[in-house]
Design a protein around this motif. Structure first.
Motif, PDB file in Angstrom:
ATOM      1  N   HIS A   1       0.747  -1.336   0.084  1.00 49.35           N
ATOM      2  CA  HIS A   1       0.193   0.606   0.010  1.00 49.35           C
ATOM      3  C   HIS A   1       1.324   1.366   0.347  1.00 49.35           C
ATOM      4  O   HIS A   1       0.679   2.231  -0.354  1.00 49.35           O
ATOM      5  CB  HIS A   1      -0.704   0.556   1.534  1.00 49.35           C
ATOM      6  CG  HIS A   1      -0.895   0.143   2.736  1.00 49.35           C
ATOM      7  ND1 HIS A   1       0.411  -0.868   3.402  1.00 49.35           N
ATOM      8  CD2 HIS A   1      -0.138   1.960   3.542  1.00 49.35           C
ATOM      9  CE1 HIS A   1       0.594   0.229   4.413  1.00 49.35           C
ATOM     10  NE2 HIS A   1       0.007   1.337   4.053  1.00 49.35           N
TER      11      HIS A   1
ATOM     12  N   PHE B   1      -3.457  -4.643   1.168  1.00 52.35           N
ATOM     13  CA  PHE B   1      -3.624  -4.667   0.117  1.00 52.35           C
ATOM     14  C   PHE B   1      -2.636  -3.594  -1.001  1.00 52.35           C
ATOM     15  O   PHE B   1      -1.941  -2.642  -0.884  1.00 52.35           O
ATOM     16  CB  PHE B   1      -5.278  -4.448  -0.811  1.00 52.35           C
ATOM     17  CG  PHE B   1      -5.908  -4.755  -0.307  1.00 52.35           C
ATOM     18  CD1 PHE B   1      -6.288  -6.247  -0.342  1.00 52.35           C
ATOM     19  CD2 PHE B   1      -6.616  -4.414   0.490  1.00 52.35           C
ATOM     20  CE1 PHE B   1      -7.502  -7.176   0.355  1.00 52.35           C
ATOM     21  CE2 PHE B   1      -8.536  -5.326   1.076  1.00 52.35           C
ATOM     22  CZ  PHE B   1      -8.456  -6.405   1.290  1.00 52.35           C
TER      23      PHE B   1
ATOM     24  N   ASP C   1      -2.091  -1.620  -2.953  1.00 53.34           N
ATOM     25  CA  ASP C   1      -3.312  -0.631  -3.748  1.00 53.34           C
ATOM     26  C   ASP C   1      -2.573   0.823  -3.494  1.00 53.34           C
ATOM     27  O   ASP C   1      -2.549   1.356  -2.675  1.00 53.34           O
ATOM     28  CB  ASP C   1      -4.119  -0.709  -3.316  1.00 53.34           C
ATOM     29  CG  ASP C   1      -5.358   0.470  -4.019  1.00 53.34           C
ATOM     30  OD1 ASP C   1      -5.451   0.767  -4.722  1.00 53.34           O
ATOM     31  OD2 ASP C   1      -5.723   0.559  -2.868  1.00 53.34           O
TER      32      ASP C   1
ATOM     33  N   GLY D   1      -4.001   1.813  -0.397  1.00 51.20           N
ATOM     34  CA  GLY D   1      -4.421   0.542   0.212  1.00 51.20           C
ATOM     35  C   GLY D   1      -5.964   0.651   0.840  1.00 51.20           C
ATOM     36  O   GLY D   1      -6.420   0.111   2.154  1.00 51.20           O
TER      37      GLY D   1
ATOM     38  N   MET E   1     -10.819  -4.662  -1.563  1.00 50.00           N
ATOM     39  CA  MET E   1     -10.336  -5.884  -2.481  1.00 50.00           C
ATOM     40  C   MET E   1     -10.582  -6.982  -2.314  1.00 50.00           C
ATOM     41  O   MET E   1     -10.657  -7.784  -0.937  1.00 50.00           O
ATOM     42  CB  MET E   1      -8.677  -5.767  -2.916  1.00 50.00           C
ATOM     43  CG  MET E   1      -8.467  -4.249  -3.428  1.00 50.00           C
ATOM     44  SD  MET E   1      -6.427  -4.657  -3.231  1.00 50.00           S
ATOM     45  CE  MET E   1      -6.327  -5.596  -5.014  1.00 50.00           C
TER      46      MET E   1
ATOM     47  N   ILE F   1      -4.798 -13.618   0.539  1.00 46.45           N
ATOM     48  CA  ILE F   1      -4.783 -13.289   1.624  1.00 46.45           C
ATOM     49  C   ILE F   1      -3.135 -13.519   2.894  1.00 46.45           C
ATOM     50  O   ILE F   1      -2.382 -12.491   3.254  1.00 46.45           O
ATOM     51  CB  ILE F   1      -5.675 -12.615   3.116  1.00 46.45           C
ATOM     52  CG1 ILE F   1      -6.443 -11.972   2.273  1.00 46.45           C
ATOM     53  CG2 ILE F   1      -5.024 -11.987   3.820  1.00 46.45           C
ATOM     54  CD1 ILE F   1      -8.462 -11.941   2.728  1.00 46.45           C
TER      55      ILE F   1
ATOM     56  N   LEU G   1      -7.929  -4.152   4.744  1.00 45.56           N
ATOM     57  CA  LEU G   1      -7.406  -5.319   4.771  1.00 45.56           C
ATOM     58  C   LEU G   1      -7.569  -4.730   6.467  1.00 45.56           C
ATOM     59  O   LEU G   1      -8.272  -6.093   6.593  1.00 45.56           O
ATOM     60  CB  LEU G   1      -6.345  -5.532   4.775  1.00 45.56           C
ATOM     61  CG  LEU G   1      -5.616  -7.245   4.892  1.00 45.56           C
ATOM     62  CD1 LEU G   1      -6.679  -7.889   4.129  1.00 45.56           C
ATOM     63  CD2 LEU G   1      -4.149  -7.151   4.792  1.00 45.56           C
TER      64      LEU G   1
END
Length: 255
Positions: free
Chosen positions: A39, A66, A68, A73, A77, A84, A115
């Motif tokens: 992230h 995540f 991202d 993040g 998602m 995970i 997350l």
């Protein structure tokens, strides 16, 4: 005397993009949650952040999220449990390697952003996170939102869990954090943040945005390092805790 860990998310710069006031915040906290490159963060940032945290005597934690970078993040998602697990093992390994290369030790793991918040409500996601932590190193302390599925999953996985409360976020009636899109999600007045912190530590309760009281178990207190004025928040909160007779110290790992 009551005691609490004071943690902050940091190491969230990336390349030429600088975020947070890590050096200033480190003066006041006892644990650092270091971004793992998904992230936010990159290898050089992880290395530098681990180094300065160890020199400051602050416990090192991995802060997986995540994959991202664009959304930091914080966008949901939908990954299955195996995905995970895999992204969590991968990210823990990155910070753990830098800590050990510097002669230190990884102490804890705390998920980031979406997350964290999704797993706080979803037991399967929480269980996947906890399985990853346990399989990398079962002595690691798992940080999870107080009273959430993260805490329950950690206990089921036989991990030591530090229940987390937040200095700069507001709460919903069910004990979840107010979504960031809500205008009252963040606490931007340090006096209000201090009042919330002392209520959580002394009364073990926090007031929701709707005025209800929620029970909490404050093992560790978070302040977000990317928030404007984070260093001022950290300084005033730590001073208020000490003035209130509260000892600030990182949790001790099992051997």
């Amino acid at each position: 005397m009551p005691s609490i860990d004071f943690n902050s998310d940091m190491g969230e710069s990336f390349g030429v993009y600088q975020m947070g006031a890590d050096l200033d915040v480190l003066r006041h906290v006892t644990s650092a949650n270091i971004a793992c490159g998904f992230h936010a963060g990159d290898p050089r940032t992880i290395s530098r952040t681990v180094d300065v945290a160890l020199k400051a005597g602050v416990a090192i934690g991995a802060h997986p999220g995540f994959n991202d970078l664009l959304g930091f993040g914080r966008r949901a998602m939908h990954l299955d449990a195996d995905e995970i697990y895999d992204i969590t093992v991968y990210q823990i390994g990155a910070v753990k390697a830098f800590a050990e290369a510097r002669g230190g030790r990884l102490a804890h793991v705390k998920a980031h952003g979406a997350l964290y918040n999704m797993a706080a409500r979803n037991r399967d996601m929480a269980a996947a996170l906890c399985a990853a932590v346990r399989d990398v190193d079962r002595s690691l302390i798992f940080y999870g939102l107080s009273g959430s599925q993260l805490v329950e999953a950690a206990r089921e996985a036989d991990l030591r869990c530090a229940e987390e409360v937040f200095a700069d976020r507001t709460y919903q009636d069910d004990g979840s954090l107010t979504p960031r899109g809500h205008p009252q999600a963040m606490i931007t007045d340090v006096a209000i943040a201090v009042e919330q912190v002392m209520s959580m530590v002394e009364r073990r309760q926090v007031k929701s945005v709707n005025g209800g009281w929620i029970d909490v178990a404050p093992d560790t207190l978070c302040i977000h390092g990317d928030q404007p004025g984070a260093a001022q928040f950290a300084a005033q909160i730590s001073a208020a805790l000490r003035d209130g007779g509260v000892t600030i110290r990182a949790p001790q790992q099992s051997i």
